[in-house]
Design an enzyme around this catalytic site. Sequence first.
Site, PDB file in Angstrom:
ATOM      1  N   HIS A   1     -46.286 -12.040  27.831  1.00 35.78           N
ATOM      2  CA  HIS A   1     -46.143 -11.454  26.337  1.00 35.78           C
ATOM      3  C   HIS A   1     -46.984 -12.248  25.321  1.00 35.78           C
ATOM      4  O   HIS A   1     -46.959 -13.316  25.445  1.00 35.78           O
ATOM      5  CB  HIS A   1     -44.565 -11.490  26.133  1.00 35.78           C
ATOM      6  CG  HIS A   1     -44.233 -11.055  24.655  1.00 35.78           C
ATOM      7  ND1 HIS A   1     -44.734  -9.740  23.986  1.00 35.78           N
ATOM      8  CD2 HIS A   1     -43.672 -11.798  23.441  1.00 35.78           C
ATOM      9  CE1 HIS A   1     -44.405  -9.849  22.783  1.00 35.78           C
ATOM     10  NE2 HIS A   1     -43.767 -10.673  22.480  1.00 35.78           N
TER      11      HIS A   1
ATOM     12  N   ASN B   1     -49.473  -8.882  18.398  1.00 35.08           N
ATOM     13  CA  ASN B   1     -48.209  -8.862  19.206  1.00 35.08           C
ATOM     14  C   ASN B   1     -47.671  -7.511  18.863  1.00 35.08           C
ATOM     15  O   ASN B   1     -47.197  -7.216  17.753  1.00 35.08           O
ATOM     16  CB  ASN B   1     -47.346 -10.061  18.663  1.00 35.08           C
ATOM     17  CG  ASN B   1     -45.917  -9.975  19.145  1.00 35.08           C
ATOM     18  OD1 ASN B   1     -45.471  -8.903  19.879  1.00 35.08           O
ATOM     19  ND2 ASN B   1     -45.051 -11.054  19.137  1.00 35.08           N
TER      20      ASN B   1
ATOM     21  N   CYS C   1     -39.683  -7.515  23.098  1.00 35.40           N
ATOM     22  CA  CYS C   1     -40.790  -8.368  23.694  1.00 35.40           C
ATOM     23  C   CYS C   1     -40.835  -8.442  25.287  1.00 35.40           C
ATOM     24  O   CYS C   1     -41.612  -8.332  25.825  1.00 35.40           O
ATOM     25  CB  CYS C   1     -40.915  -9.761  22.961  1.00 35.40           C
ATOM     26  SG  CYS C   1     -40.840  -9.556  21.356  1.00 35.40           S
TER      27      CYS C   1
END
Lengths: 327, 80
Positions: free
Chosen positions: A244, A274, A109
């Site tokens: 993120h 995501n 991430c």
Amino acid sequence: MRAVAAVVPRRQVSNYSLAAFSEDEKNKLVSTLGIENRRVAEPAQCASDLCYAAAKKVIARLNWKPEEIEALFFVTQTPDHILPGNSTQLQHRLGLSEQCAAFDINQGCAGYVYGLSMAASFISATKAKKVLLLVGDTITKLVSPGDKSLEPIFADAGTATALVYNDEADQMHFNLETIGREYEAIIVKEGASRYPGINADAARLSMKGLDVFNFSIQRVAPHAEALLQKASCDKQQVDAFVFHQANKLILESIGKKMNISPDKMPMSLQHYGNTNGATIPLTLAHNFGGQVFKDKNVLMCGFGVGLSIASCLVRMKETIFEPVTEI
Amino acid sequence: MTSIDLSDFVILVKNQFSEEIRDDINEQTDFKALKEWSSLQTIIVVNEIHKHYNVILNSDDFSAAQNLGQLYEIVESRHI
């Protein structure tokens, strides 16, 4: 930073279509996580394919000759093979020179910012004129089908960022943190050397959701504030805060703690979920595709797998954002 | 240190559940046995408690608390 492009798989999956959830659960899921649709790679589609398409876009947009590119960085946790890394394959596939340096970075991430820091350091050290940073994952391939915790969250994307050497560029400021004691919080435990595993099901992603949530709401805002302080930059001078895209609750919490106006905090979560390291450039392409940033300050911050947090403050002198495309 | 009102705490938590079961939730409720309890529900409750009381709950806290009253005691003990 000269240009950013993002490419997603054509296959779209709505979280309202997940069979493992009741209607009430689906509604709660979407409203809480903020993820409505996700793009999921076909079985034969890899992060290298998505990043290849993104790289072609930035190269074409900037009229670069492939042989002029002096280094390629590839950030992924879903490489085509255990070895070699994707970067060498892409050097060949993109027609780059054999004098081009190729680096692979295993980061999740926080990977986009980590990649930027390494590419920027390389440029600064070698004065390389043209460099490509590719960040992408097909993380859905690591999620067990029907995993009610992870399936609604994760999705796939590939991105490319073109970087150039500029004597007059402002300094890029970075803040990189590692909390390795929590390395098992997000993990694919089997399938590599420590636990070779015996079948594909043994090599699936697992996440301690509450631990990761608590880490995110406690550590990210102070981390980003520390970057601003380090860069002697007032929050008001920042044009966009790109975080993120973990989930809506986390992003709302960070925004509230840092007192960031929602119009300065672009999102892409609702449409793309995501996508691990790709979320930051994907969010830039989704929100600013077709635009050119001139003299804008952008703070970017990734956090997650590692556990790691990485943020940077970049003054974008003239950065082109290509609209998101699908393949 | 300011104390948290137990009834306010119970209302905050029960409001995170659907209307159909809200009225059945009280301090004696074994919330982890509720049909709606899930990893997502845990995060929703943790987030609300963090927002309102600035207290972080971890998985050990949820293992230790057998009912909502016991969860309240953990939150109350950490609230500043």
